[in-house]
Structure formats: C-alpha cells, structure tokens
Design a protein around this motif. Structure first.
Motif, short mmCIF file in Angstrom:
data_model
loop_
_atom_site.label_atom_id
_atom_site.label_comp_id
_atom_site.label_asym_id
_atom_site.label_seq_id
_atom_site.Cartn_x
_atom_site.Cartn_y
_atom_site.Cartn_z
N GLU A 42 41.23 -91.19 -24.41
CA GLU A 42 42.34 -90.24 -24.47
C GLU A 42 43.18 -90.58 -25.69
O GLU A 42 43.75 -91.66 -25.78
N ILE A 43 43.20 -89.68 -26.65
CA ILE A 43 43.87 -89.96 -27.92
C ILE A 43 45.38 -90.00 -27.71
O ILE A 43 45.97 -89.05 -27.18
N PRO A 44 46.03 -91.09 -28.13
CA PRO A 44 47.48 -91.17 -27.97
C PRO A 44 48.20 -90.22 -28.92
O PRO A 44 47.63 -89.80 -29.93
N MET A 45 49.44 -89.91 -28.60
CA MET A 45 50.23 -89.04 -29.46
C MET A 45 50.59 -89.79 -30.74
O MET A 45 50.69 -91.02 -30.76
N PRO A 46 50.80 -89.06 -31.84
CA PRO A 46 51.11 -89.71 -33.13
C PRO A 46 52.31 -90.65 -33.07
O PRO A 46 52.29 -91.71 -33.69
N GLU A 47 53.34 -90.27 -32.32
CA GLU A 47 54.53 -91.12 -32.26
C GLU A 47 54.25 -92.44 -31.57
O GLU A 47 55.03 -93.39 -31.70
N GLN A 48 53.11 -92.54 -30.86
CA GLN A 48 52.74 -93.81 -30.24
C GLN A 48 51.96 -94.69 -31.21
O GLN A 48 52.26 -95.87 -31.37
N TRP A 49 50.93 -94.11 -31.86
CA TRP A 49 50.03 -94.97 -32.64
C TRP A 49 50.45 -95.16 -34.09
O TRP A 49 50.15 -96.20 -34.69
N MET A 50 51.16 -94.21 -34.68
CA MET A 50 51.52 -94.38 -36.09
C MET A 50 52.41 -95.59 -36.36
O MET A 50 52.22 -96.28 -37.38
N PRO A 51 53.36 -95.92 -35.49
CA PRO A 51 54.18 -97.13 -35.73
C PRO A 51 53.37 -98.42 -35.73
O PRO A 51 53.84 -99.43 -36.27
N TRP A 52 52.17 -98.40 -35.14
CA TRP A 52 51.35 -99.62 -35.14
C TRP A 52 50.95 -100.02 -36.55
O TRP A 52 50.60 -101.18 -36.80
N LEU A 53 50.97 -99.08 -37.47
CA LEU A 53 50.56 -99.37 -38.84
C LEU A 53 51.64 -100.07 -39.66
O LEU A 53 51.33 -100.69 -40.68
N ILE A 54 52.86 -99.96 -39.24
CA ILE A 54 53.97 -100.48 -40.04
C ILE A 54 54.03 -102.00 -39.91
O ILE A 54 54.19 -102.55 -38.82
N GLN A 55 53.91 -102.69 -41.04
CA GLN A 55 53.87 -104.15 -41.04
C GLN A 55 55.25 -104.77 -41.13
O GLN A 55 55.46 -105.89 -40.69
N SER A 56 56.20 -104.07 -41.73
CA SER A 56 57.52 -104.63 -41.96
C SER A 56 58.60 -103.81 -41.27
O SER A 56 58.68 -102.60 -41.46
N SER A 57 59.40 -104.48 -40.46
CA SER A 57 60.50 -103.78 -39.79
C SER A 57 61.65 -103.50 -40.75
O SER A 57 62.58 -102.77 -40.42
N SER A 221 35.91 -87.50 -17.81
CA SER A 221 36.59 -87.52 -16.51
C SER A 221 38.07 -87.19 -16.62
O SER A 221 38.76 -87.07 -15.61
N LEU A 222 38.56 -87.04 -17.87
CA LEU A 222 39.98 -86.78 -18.08
C LEU A 222 40.18 -85.29 -18.36
O LEU A 222 39.73 -84.77 -19.38
N PRO A 223 40.87 -84.55 -17.50
CA PRO A 223 40.96 -83.09 -17.62
C PRO A 223 41.69 -82.60 -18.85
O PRO A 223 41.45 -81.49 -19.31
N ASN A 224 42.57 -83.40 -19.43
CA ASN A 224 43.37 -82.92 -20.57
C ASN A 224 42.78 -83.30 -21.92
O ASN A 224 43.34 -82.97 -22.95
N GLN A 225 41.63 -83.99 -21.92
CA GLN A 225 41.12 -84.48 -23.19
C GLN A 225 40.66 -83.36 -24.11
O GLN A 225 40.91 -83.38 -25.30
N PHE A 226 39.99 -82.35 -23.56
CA PHE A 226 39.54 -81.25 -24.41
C PHE A 226 40.72 -80.56 -25.06
O PHE A 226 40.69 -80.22 -26.25
N GLU A 227 41.77 -80.36 -24.29
CA GLU A 227 42.98 -79.73 -24.84
C GLU A 227 43.57 -80.58 -25.95
O GLU A 227 44.01 -80.06 -26.98
N MET A 228 43.55 -81.90 -25.79
CA MET A 228 44.08 -82.80 -26.82
C MET A 228 43.28 -82.68 -28.11
O MET A 228 43.83 -82.56 -29.20
N TYR A 229 41.95 -82.68 -27.99
CA TYR A 229 41.11 -82.55 -29.18
C TYR A 229 41.35 -81.20 -29.87
O TYR A 229 41.38 -81.11 -31.10
N THR A 230 41.53 -80.16 -29.06
CA THR A 230 41.75 -78.83 -29.63
C THR A 230 43.04 -78.78 -30.42
O THR A 230 43.11 -78.20 -31.51
N LYS A 231 44.11 -79.41 -29.92
CA LYS A 231 45.37 -79.41 -30.62
C LYS A 231 45.28 -80.14 -31.94
O LYS A 231 45.85 -79.72 -32.95
N ILE A 232 44.54 -81.24 -31.95
CA ILE A 232 44.46 -82.07 -33.16
C ILE A 232 43.61 -81.40 -34.22
O ILE A 232 43.91 -81.43 -35.40
N THR A 233 42.52 -80.78 -33.80
CA THR A 233 41.59 -80.22 -34.77
C THR A 233 41.88 -78.77 -35.09
O THR A 233 41.32 -78.26 -36.03
#
Length: 233
Positions: A42-57, A221-233
């Motif tokens: 299940e792909i996380p929302m951008p606001e969740q995963w994008m901050p993982w890239l930031i090395q310096s606070s 098995s996750l009902p919202n996954q197709f919708e998530m992929y559709t939004k992203i692509t």
C-alpha cells in the motif's frame, strides 16, 4: 509525463542541484527509496514518505525548491510504477557492473547506495507489509481458501511467501554492505561469498521482480490499492 530511460533519470537532474546537495542523499540512494515506496503493498501518501529523504533538519529550502523537489519525486514514483507495470528492471546496466577487488567481484558504490535506500524505506514500511499480510490471511480464512504456504507447491512458486521475502531482503542486505556481510561469516563462508558475489549481482533484477510480485500478491487483499495506483498514475 515519465521521461525516457530509467526511473533514476527522472529525478537525477533535480536532486543533484546545489540547493539540495546538503539536504538529500545521493540520487542512487533516493531512487532506491522511491522504488521501495512504489513496491509497497500500500503506497504511502507523499507527505509521509518524502520527509524520509531529508538528511538535515537545518535545511532552509524555499517554497519553490520544495515544489520542484516534490514534483521530481512524484515523477520518479510514476516512473517506477510504469516500469513495474511493464515488468522491467529499474536498474540501469551500469549499476550491475561489478568492481574487481583482490580477485573478487564487488557491487559498485552506486548499487550499494541504491540498495541502502531500498532497505531504509522497507524498514519504515514494515507495518504496511505486515498489515497487508494480515488482510490476506483474513480474506483467505473468510473465503475458506487454504493459506498459500499450505497449498501444494507448484513448479512456478514452490517457495513460501515468507521465505521469498526473507530471501529478497537477505540479498539486498548482503549487497548493500558487503564488508558487514563478510564479517558475519567464518573464513570458509566469506571465501564462498566473495566467489559468488558477481553471480549475486546478476541475480538482483530477478529478485527485485519477485519482491514487487510478492507485494502485488499482498496488495490484492487491500480494497483501496487500485484506487491509490489510479490517483498516482
């Protein structure tokens, strides 16, 4: 639009800009991170995963830089999803070239960075993988299906799902830090690993494919996954 070429080409020009030099890891590390995001059940929302890239606070990016970076990262995610749909390896050929060190083939620093990015995000997303696994087991129990690990093994998929994931992560971890992997082995085992290193690197594209295939099986098995992929692509 997804640029021609590999997914890393979609992000490399932007993430290599001077304004991001002290804020972000290397482009290869970032691309590995994005691959792991795209590969999640299940792909996380951008606001969740994008901050993982930031090395310096202490980063002081202006809004224009933040928007430019976010656009590049989302384009990178779309590129990886597009490659997955086409069942294409996300690794350029140069990443699979090994280095000769004392008679043994070693993965390149770029490949090590890429795999470390993948593993960093996989660790962050372990709860997502576990949740998808629980959904799959629950759906199988509700429908009366025999759990996949208890079904007769077919020629195409004889390995249990847990073993497949463990095998994938073991290879990623080994190639991401060869010196650490060698330190855990006795002399005979270390010699064997060094002798097989080139073969392990060659196997990496097929193991990455199994990693994404396994995720897809869990995602079903996750009902919202197709919708998530559709939004992203």
């Amino acid at each position: 639009m997804v640029n021609d070429g590999f997914p890393i080409n979609t992000i490399s020009d932007i993430v290599s800009l001077p304004s991001f030099r002290d804020v972000l890891p290397s482009p290869h590390h970032i691309d590995g991170m994005i691959f792991a995001v795209a590969s999640a059940p299940e792909i996380p929302m951008p606001e969740q995963w994008m901050p993982w890239l930031i090395q310096s606070s202490n980063s002081q990016l202006v809004d224009k830089d933040v928007d430019k970076l976010a656009d590049a990262l989302m384009n990178g995610l779309r590129a990886h999803l597009d490659f997955m749909r086409q069942e294409k390896s996300p690794l350029p050929c140069e990443l699979l070239k090994t280095l000769e060190i004392e008679g043994s083939a070693y993965p390149s620093p770029a490949l090590e960075n890429w795999l470390n990015g993948l593993l960093q995000v996989h660790k962050q997303l372990e709860p997502v993988w576990e949740d998808a696994w629980q959904h799959l087991e629950k759906n199988s129990a509700a429908s009366g299906e025999v759990p996949s690990d208890d079904k007769p093994a077919s020629s195409e998929q004889a390995e249990p799902a847990e073993a497949r994931l463990s095998r994938c992560l073991k290879l990623f971890s080994t190639l991401a830090n060869v010196e650490l992997a060698l330190s855990y082995r006795n002399e005979k085992q270390a010699k064997e690993l060094k002798g097989n290193m080139g073969l392990l690197v060659k196997q990496l594209p097929s193991v990455l494919a199994d990693y994404t295939n396994l995720s897809g099986e869990l995602a079903s098995s996750l009902p919202n996954q197709f919708e998530m992929y559709t939004k992203i692509t």
